[in-house]
Design a protein around this motif. Structure first.
Motif, PDB file in Angstrom:
ATOM      1  N   CYS A 102       1.331  -1.324  -0.231  1.00  0.00           N
ATOM      2  CA  CYS A 102       0.137  -0.222   0.225  1.00  0.00           C
ATOM      3  C   CYS A 102       1.044   1.297  -0.226  1.00  0.00           C
ATOM      4  CB  CYS A 102      -0.964   0.093   0.992  1.00  0.00           C
ATOM      5  SG  CYS A 102      -0.159   0.164   2.453  1.00  0.00           S
ATOM      6  N   TYR A 103       2.200   1.155   0.111  1.00  0.00           N
ATOM      7  CA  TYR A 103       2.720   2.317  -0.417  1.00  0.00           C
ATOM      8  C   TYR A 103       2.596   3.122  -1.120  1.00  0.00           C
ATOM      9  CZ  TYR A 103       7.943   4.110  -1.958  1.00  0.00           C
ATOM     10  OH  TYR A 103       8.584   4.862  -2.122  1.00  0.00           O
ATOM     11  N   TYR A 104       3.068   2.361  -1.730  1.00  0.00           N
ATOM     12  CA  TYR A 104       3.028   3.540  -3.583  1.00  0.00           C
ATOM     13  C   TYR A 104       0.841   4.859  -3.618  1.00  0.00           C
ATOM     14  CZ  TYR A 104       6.754   0.798  -5.483  1.00  0.00           C
ATOM     15  OH  TYR A 104       7.507   0.462  -5.941  1.00  0.00           O
ATOM     16  N   PRO A 105       0.045   4.210  -3.591  1.00  0.00           N
ATOM     17  CA  PRO A 105      -1.263   5.223  -2.887  1.00  0.00           C
ATOM     18  C   PRO A 105      -0.427   6.229  -2.172  1.00  0.00           C
ATOM     19  CG  PRO A 105      -1.638   2.798  -2.610  1.00  0.00           C
ATOM     20  CD  PRO A 105       0.020   2.730  -3.030  1.00  0.00           C
ATOM     21  N   VAL A 106      -0.382   6.049  -1.320  1.00  0.00           N
ATOM     22  CA  VAL A 106      -0.291   6.986  -0.022  1.00  0.00           C
ATOM     23  C   VAL A 106       0.829   7.410  -0.252  1.00  0.00           C
ATOM     24  CG1 VAL A 106       0.708   7.003   1.935  1.00  0.00           C
ATOM     25  CG2 VAL A 106      -0.856   5.017   1.724  1.00  0.00           C
ATOM     26  N   TYR A 107       1.764   7.248  -1.139  1.00  0.00           N
ATOM     27  CA  TYR A 107       2.925   8.094  -1.327  1.00  0.00           C
ATOM     28  C   TYR A 107       2.041   9.204  -2.470  1.00  0.00           C
ATOM     29  CZ  TYR A 107       6.609  10.669  -3.964  1.00  0.00           C
ATOM     30  OH  TYR A 107       7.202  11.242  -4.915  1.00  0.00           O
ATOM     31  N   TYR A 108       1.422   8.669  -3.346  1.00  0.00           N
ATOM     32  CA  TYR A 108       1.251   9.420  -4.547  1.00  0.00           C
ATOM     33  C   TYR A 108       0.126  10.721  -3.793  1.00  0.00           C
ATOM     34  CZ  TYR A 108       4.057   7.292  -8.344  1.00  0.00           C
ATOM     35  OH  TYR A 108       5.157   7.012  -8.560  1.00  0.00           O
ATOM     36  N   ILE A 109      -0.111  10.303  -3.318  1.00  0.00           N
ATOM     37  CA  ILE A 109      -1.157  11.438  -2.211  1.00  0.00           C
ATOM     38  C   ILE A 109      -0.993  11.910  -1.474  1.00  0.00           C
ATOM     39  CG2 ILE A 109      -3.049  11.495  -0.670  1.00  0.00           C
ATOM     40  CD1 ILE A 109      -3.947   7.946  -1.079  1.00  0.00           C
ATOM     41  N   CYS A 110       0.050  11.116  -0.493  1.00  0.00           N
ATOM     42  CA  CYS A 110       0.601  12.345  -0.036  1.00  0.00           C
ATOM     43  C   CYS A 110       1.609  13.461  -1.138  1.00  0.00           C
ATOM     44  CB  CYS A 110       1.965  11.799   0.751  1.00  0.00           C
ATOM     45  SG  CYS A 110       1.422  11.119   2.450  1.00  0.00           S
ATOM     46  N   PHE A 111       2.108  13.247  -2.192  1.00  0.00           N
ATOM     47  CA  PHE A 111       3.478  13.825  -3.218  1.00  0.00           C
ATOM     48  C   PHE A 111       1.658  15.068  -3.271  1.00  0.00           C
ATOM     49  CE2 PHE A 111       4.091  14.859  -7.106  1.00  0.00           C
ATOM     50  CZ  PHE A 111       5.572  15.302  -6.876  1.00  0.00           C
ATOM     51  N   ALA A 112       0.834  14.385  -4.110  1.00  0.00           N
ATOM     52  CA  ALA A 112      -0.226  15.710  -4.258  1.00  0.00           C
ATOM     53  C   ALA A 112      -0.578  16.461  -3.562  1.00  0.00           C
ATOM     54  CB  ALA A 112      -1.226  14.610  -4.696  1.00  0.00           C
ATOM     55  N   LEU A 113      -0.677  16.608  -2.188  1.00  0.00           N
ATOM     56  CA  LEU A 113      -1.440  17.021  -1.701  1.00  0.00           C
ATOM     57  C   LEU A 113      -0.015  18.373  -1.175  1.00  0.00           C
ATOM     58  CD1 LEU A 113      -2.953  14.910   1.473  1.00  0.00           C
ATOM     59  CD2 LEU A 113      -4.098  16.567  -0.532  1.00  0.00           C
TER      60      LEU A 113
END
Length: 303
Positions: free
Chosen positions: A6-17
């Motif tokens: 689940c690391y990748y989707p969490v990373y991209y969400i954090c990066f987008a914010l």
């Protein structure tokens, strides 16, 4: 059984914010920084005990009121530092270079000698902006030793930020293998050399800010082994959002220097900047975690 990551989707969400936040003008982000300062200093008291303990060790001659004033300025700079790091996610090279005054003549002189170079830095605000100011202004490939972060999300985020302007990051836990690829090229290797050594019994010891302090042996030994010129690069905050960096040659031929001499020069140069601009140093860092013991006497390189 396949284990889903689940690391990748969490990373991209954090990066987008964070990317969206980084798009705001710095004048707006500094308002956020002012609020963050109030929270971390007055509400949370983030590492206050460490900060005031470090300041008492470094400046015993100053009054409690003087040290408190330095601490408040430090927390302001600490908050600005991380706001500016977030801004690095989207800021253009042109925009950030308008905010960094550079004198990198020392590096150019070394490059003319057809030699590589080591650059020693300290935890002076904002050392992260040097990742933009140095690679775009020197005629070297800029290699930066870094400590991998335990959090995969933060580690990947900082890799992105630190490599945006041309830095090549090398993990300091695998430096020998990582450097093999560049051994036949001309490079600049950047090292933040005031880290607290994990093994005090394998460190150099000398007075730093009047306190017996352990320093990593690696930066000096690497430079002496290859007779690689060493430049100190302090970061000075001219005013909010504007910095000055200037390369200062410490030793052009460290291979012919006595053991400990290069480290003494580095520590003296770093201490001079800290005494002049104490609010710019990372006082929340447990710099004196290693305590002096008489058994380290053979490692003492101080005068």
């Amino acid at each position: 059984m396949i284990k889903l990551n689940c690391y990748y989707p969490v990373y991209y969400i954090c990066f987008a914010l964070l990317y969206i936040v980084s798009l705001f003008p710095l004048r707006v982000l500094y308002i956020v920084s002012d609020f963050v300062y109030i929270v971390i200093y007055y509400v949370i008291g983030y590492r206050k005990e460490v900060v005031f303990s470090n300041l008492a060790l470094a400046f015993p001659e100053k009054t409690a009121a003087d040290r408190k004033a330095i601490a408040k300025k430090f927390y302001h700079n600490f908050a600005d530092n991380w706001i500016e790091v977030i801004k690095m996610i989207s800021i253009s090279e042109k925009a950030i270079l308008k905010r960094i005054s550079r004198d990198l003549t020392a590096f150019e002189d070394i490059h003319k000698q057809d030699r590589s170079c080591h650059m020693l830095m300290g935890h002076l605000f904002n050392w992260e902006w040097c990742n933009a100011g140095v690679p775009t202004g020197v005629p070297f490939k800029t290699l930066v030793a870094y400590s991998p972060i335990t959090s995969k999300i933060l580690d990947r985020l900082f890799l992105y930020i630190r490599q945006r302007f041309g830095c090549i990051l090398l993990p300091n836990n695998d430096m020998r293998r990582s450097m093999m690829h560049y051994r036949h090229s001309r490079y600049l290797l950047a090292l933040v050399a005031d880290q607290n050594p994990p093994s005090p019994e394998k460190s150099y010891w000398l007075n730093f800010m009047g306190v017996p302090t352990s320093f990593l042996q690696g930066p000096e030994k690497g430079a002496r082994m290859g007779n690689i010129p060493v430049v100190f690069l302090p970061v000075i905050k001219v005013r909010r959002g504007y910095y000055e960096i200037k390369g200062i040659l410490l030793d052009n031929n460290p291979g012919s220097s006595k053991e400990g001499e290069l480290t003494r020069k580095y520590v003296a140069a770093l201490e001079e900047i800290i005494r002049k601009f104490p609010e710019l140093y990372l006082w929340s860092h447990r710099r004196w975690k290693n305590s002096w013991k008489e058994e380290y006497r053979k490692l003492w390189i101080g005068n």
